[in-house]
Scaffold this motif. Structure first.
Motif, PDB file in Angstrom:
ATOM      1  N   ARG A 306     -78.893 -69.140 -29.967  1.00 56.91           N
ATOM      2  CA  ARG A 306     -79.131 -69.952 -28.960  1.00 56.91           C
ATOM      3  C   ARG A 306     -77.568 -70.098 -28.208  1.00 56.91           C
ATOM      4  O   ARG A 306     -77.803 -70.202 -26.698  1.00 56.91           O
ATOM      5  CB  ARG A 306     -79.772 -71.243 -29.348  1.00 56.91           C
ATOM      6  N   MET A 307     -77.075 -70.477 -29.506  1.00 57.65           N
ATOM      7  CA  MET A 307     -75.519 -71.164 -29.101  1.00 57.65           C
ATOM      8  C   MET A 307     -75.037 -69.809 -28.006  1.00 57.65           C
ATOM      9  O   MET A 307     -74.303 -70.415 -27.299  1.00 57.65           O
ATOM     10  CB  MET A 307     -74.677 -71.693 -30.060  1.00 57.65           C
ATOM     11  N   LEU A 308     -75.044 -68.417 -28.814  1.00 56.22           N
ATOM     12  CA  LEU A 308     -74.997 -67.327 -27.851  1.00 56.22           C
ATOM     13  C   LEU A 308     -75.161 -66.815 -27.369  1.00 56.22           C
ATOM     14  O   LEU A 308     -74.838 -66.861 -25.236  1.00 56.22           O
ATOM     15  CB  LEU A 308     -75.058 -66.208 -28.949  1.00 56.22           C
ATOM     16  N   ARG A 309     -76.400 -67.088 -26.779  1.00 52.88           N
ATOM     17  CA  ARG A 309     -77.261 -67.020 -25.829  1.00 52.88           C
ATOM     18  C   ARG A 309     -76.526 -68.136 -23.978  1.00 52.88           C
ATOM     19  O   ARG A 309     -76.604 -67.449 -23.501  1.00 52.88           O
ATOM     20  CB  ARG A 309     -78.387 -67.546 -25.490  1.00 52.88           C
ATOM     21  N   SER A 310     -76.394 -69.127 -24.915  1.00 54.23           N
ATOM     22  CA  SER A 310     -75.926 -70.436 -24.078  1.00 54.23           C
ATOM     23  C   SER A 310     -73.881 -70.014 -23.139  1.00 54.23           C
ATOM     24  O   SER A 310     -73.587 -69.926 -22.361  1.00 54.23           O
ATOM     25  CB  SER A 310     -75.880 -71.495 -24.254  1.00 54.23           C
ATOM     26  N   LEU A 311     -73.617 -68.755 -24.392  1.00 51.87           N
ATOM     27  CA  LEU A 311     -72.364 -68.532 -23.964  1.00 51.87           C
ATOM     28  C   LEU A 311     -72.015 -68.276 -22.165  1.00 51.87           C
ATOM     29  O   LEU A 311     -70.967 -69.045 -22.152  1.00 51.87           O
ATOM     30  CB  LEU A 311     -71.451 -67.145 -24.522  1.00 51.87           C
ATOM     31  N   PRO A 312     -72.503 -68.166 -21.875  1.00 50.09           N
ATOM     32  CA  PRO A 312     -72.223 -67.422 -19.974  1.00 50.09           C
ATOM     33  C   PRO A 312     -72.267 -69.014 -19.568  1.00 50.09           C
ATOM     34  O   PRO A 312     -70.996 -69.137 -19.407  1.00 50.09           O
ATOM     35  CB  PRO A 312     -73.089 -66.766 -19.728  1.00 50.09           C
ATOM     36  N   PHE A 313     -73.087 -69.437 -19.964  1.00 46.41           N
ATOM     37  CA  PHE A 313     -72.809 -70.956 -19.211  1.00 46.41           C
ATOM     38  C   PHE A 313     -72.084 -71.750 -19.476  1.00 46.41           C
ATOM     39  O   PHE A 313     -71.499 -72.060 -18.927  1.00 46.41           O
ATOM     40  CB  PHE A 313     -74.228 -71.346 -19.161  1.00 46.41           C
ATOM     41  N   ALA A 314     -71.675 -71.737 -21.159  1.00 48.92           N
ATOM     42  CA  ALA A 314     -69.884 -72.010 -21.647  1.00 48.92           C
ATOM     43  C   ALA A 314     -69.152 -71.779 -20.718  1.00 48.92           C
ATOM     44  O   ALA A 314     -68.388 -73.018 -20.413  1.00 48.92           O
ATOM     45  CB  ALA A 314     -70.854 -72.632 -23.126  1.00 48.92           C
ATOM     46  N   LEU A 315     -69.250 -70.603 -21.076  1.00 48.34           N
ATOM     47  CA  LEU A 315     -68.053 -70.268 -20.509  1.00 48.34           C
ATOM     48  C   LEU A 315     -67.997 -70.244 -18.903  1.00 48.34           C
ATOM     49  O   LEU A 315     -66.427 -70.626 -18.415  1.00 48.34           O
ATOM     50  CB  LEU A 315     -68.156 -68.170 -20.765  1.00 48.34           C
ATOM     51  N   ARG A 316     -68.740 -70.602 -18.357  1.00 44.69           N
ATOM     52  CA  ARG A 316     -67.899 -70.774 -16.731  1.00 44.69           C
ATOM     53  C   ARG A 316     -68.084 -71.853 -16.568  1.00 44.69           C
ATOM     54  O   ARG A 316     -66.924 -72.538 -15.829  1.00 44.69           O
ATOM     55  CB  ARG A 316     -69.771 -70.217 -16.473  1.00 44.69           C
ATOM     56  N   TYR A 317     -68.053 -73.280 -17.667  1.00 46.56           N
ATOM     57  CA  TYR A 317     -68.291 -74.499 -16.749  1.00 46.56           C
ATOM     58  C   TYR A 317     -68.160 -75.165 -18.120  1.00 46.56           C
ATOM     59  O   TYR A 317     -67.328 -76.372 -17.435  1.00 46.56           O
ATOM     60  CB  TYR A 317     -69.926 -75.255 -17.035  1.00 46.56           C
TER      61      TYR A 317
END
Lengths: 338, 84
Positions: A306-317
């Motif tokens: 789930r962390m990997l899946r959230s990576l685009p969100f995390a990288l953006r913000y």
């Protein structure tokens, strides 16, 4: 009458949440929508509130709803039972924290209490804020004095006290670097701590409405210096994330409910999706409950995925934290499994 | 006798509701008088005579009627396991 759309239900839920948070009647222009709400939609609202762990706010909101607005008895009675549960838990936890604090003080230790019960104090009816664990932070010397040995991947120490899980944190902030951050304790420190707590969970398994409500209440109740807080967000590398967070809070709780630091608000849809998808800490997302009941390795694998899946969100913000959360989880698990 | 701590009285939107916790949870809508009597005795140890005395003074009942009403109330509480 056809069931209301999800967007419609979200709008109605947030109207109730706003009323609950302020312990005041909702805007009168919304009342006609509630007046014709079918029982099934009321049940859906109750279900949503449970997913987001904000049933206590609905209890308060219902008290302000005019008596000529029909509410299904099953929903009313369920919320009354919720109020009893929440209040009992609040008073039990308050007592437990009082005893823990006395014990710490007797050893010359000064704990800084975090989240949960501390956030409850921001609400007009603190006894109706859903509570989970007891969280506290100890300074390094106090951690040693207490004789605690880190047992969790994030370096914290866990124990049980009077039926509650107690998490003793080594780090006040769930963030990769701590230079230039506010002095602990302070209003700016508490805001930043709550802020990055939401960020950490948004970047991993998910976060629900409860913590967002805490945030808007904290902004309203804490006498913080906005310039100092902005500087802290900049130093922590989370200014962009904080603007997203504030944009969400502004959309649902009104302009001015959270600081934008002179920037324009942004579309909060990325955060809305996370909150809607999984509810409280992402626990209600499809497959998560099943994963949580599996063996530790499979549970951790699900968390990591789930962390990997959230990576685009995390990288953006919050790019600096994007890898920090995943790497620190891996590092921590290696350390604890040695 | 005492009123059970497994029952909690709520007032919301003009209604009084007694939530009863046990193996399952039940809700009972009650009237203003019931709620008033319940609140008075909720933290007390009491006898049937105490209830009759309360009814007599609160609702201006004669002694005989107060005793009959008290007996009915206690009976209802016992029937619904609201008394310990």
């Amino acid at each position: 009458m056809a069931r209301a759309s999800d967007d419609n239900l979200t709008a109605l839920l947030m109207a109730l949440v706003r009323s609950g948070i302020s312990d005041a009647p909702m805007s009168p222009e919304l009342l006609p929508r509630f007046a014709v709400l079918p029982d099934s939609d009321w049940q859906a609202l109750l279900s949503m509130a449970r997913r987001q762990t904000v049933t206590g706010l609905l209890v308060v909101a219902l008290e302000h709803l005019p008596e000529d607005i029909p509410v299904p008895p099953a929903v009313e009675f369920a919320l009354m039972a919720e109020a009893d549960r929440l209040e009992l838990n609040y008073f039990r936890m308050s007592e437990a924290v009082r005893e823990l604090e006395a014990d710490f003080h007797s050893k010359g230790i000064t704990p800084v209490w975090l989240k949960g019960l501390e956030c409850a104090r921001f609400y007009p009816r603190p006894e109706l804020r859903e509570l989970g664990d007891i969280d506290l932070w100890l300074r390094p010397r106090d951690f040693s004095t207490a004789g605690f040995v880190s047992s969790a991947p994030d370096g914290s120490y866990h124990f049980q006290f009077q039926g509650f899980d107690v998490d003793v944190h080594r780090d006040y902030y769930d963030i990769s670097h701590h230079e230039g951050l506010p002095k602990i304790p302070s209003p700016e420190a508490e805001l930043l701590m709550l802020n990055v707590h939401i960020l950490k969970h948004a970047c991993s398994t998910g976060i629900g409405l409860r913590q967002l409500c805490d945030m808007v209440q904290a902004y309203s109740r804490l006498p913080y210096d906005e310039e100092k807080y902005k500087a802290a967000c900049c130093n922590a590398g989370i200014l962009r994330w904080t603007v997203l967070l504030s944009s969400f809070l502004g959309k649902y709780f009104g302009d001015g409910s959270a600081p934008l630091f002179g920037q324009a608000s942004v579309n909060p849809a990325p955060l809305e999706r996370i909150i809607r998808r999984g509810g409280n800490f992402g626990h209600h997302e499809s497959g998560r409950q099943a994963a949580l009941s599996r063996k530790p390795l499979l549970r951790k694998a699900d968390t990591f995925w789930r962390m990997l899946r959230s990576l685009p969100f995390a990288l953006r913000y919050a790019p600096a934290e994007a890898l920090y959360y995943g790497l620190s989880l891996i590092r921590g698990n290696i350390k604890t499994n040695k | 006798m005492k009123l059970s701590g497994h029952c909690r009285l709520h007032k919301s939107r003009g209604k009084h509701v007694l939530i009863m916790y046990g193996r399952s949870t039940h809700a009972l809508e009650v009237n203003e008088s019931f709620a008033h009597i319940w609140r008075h005795f909720s933290a007390l140890e009491f006898t049937e005579a105490d209830v009759a005395s309360f009814l007599e003074s609160t609702y201006n009942l004669d002694a005989a009627k107060a005793e009959r009403e008290a007996s009915q109330i206690i009976g209802l509480w016992q029937e619904h396991q609201m008394i310990i």
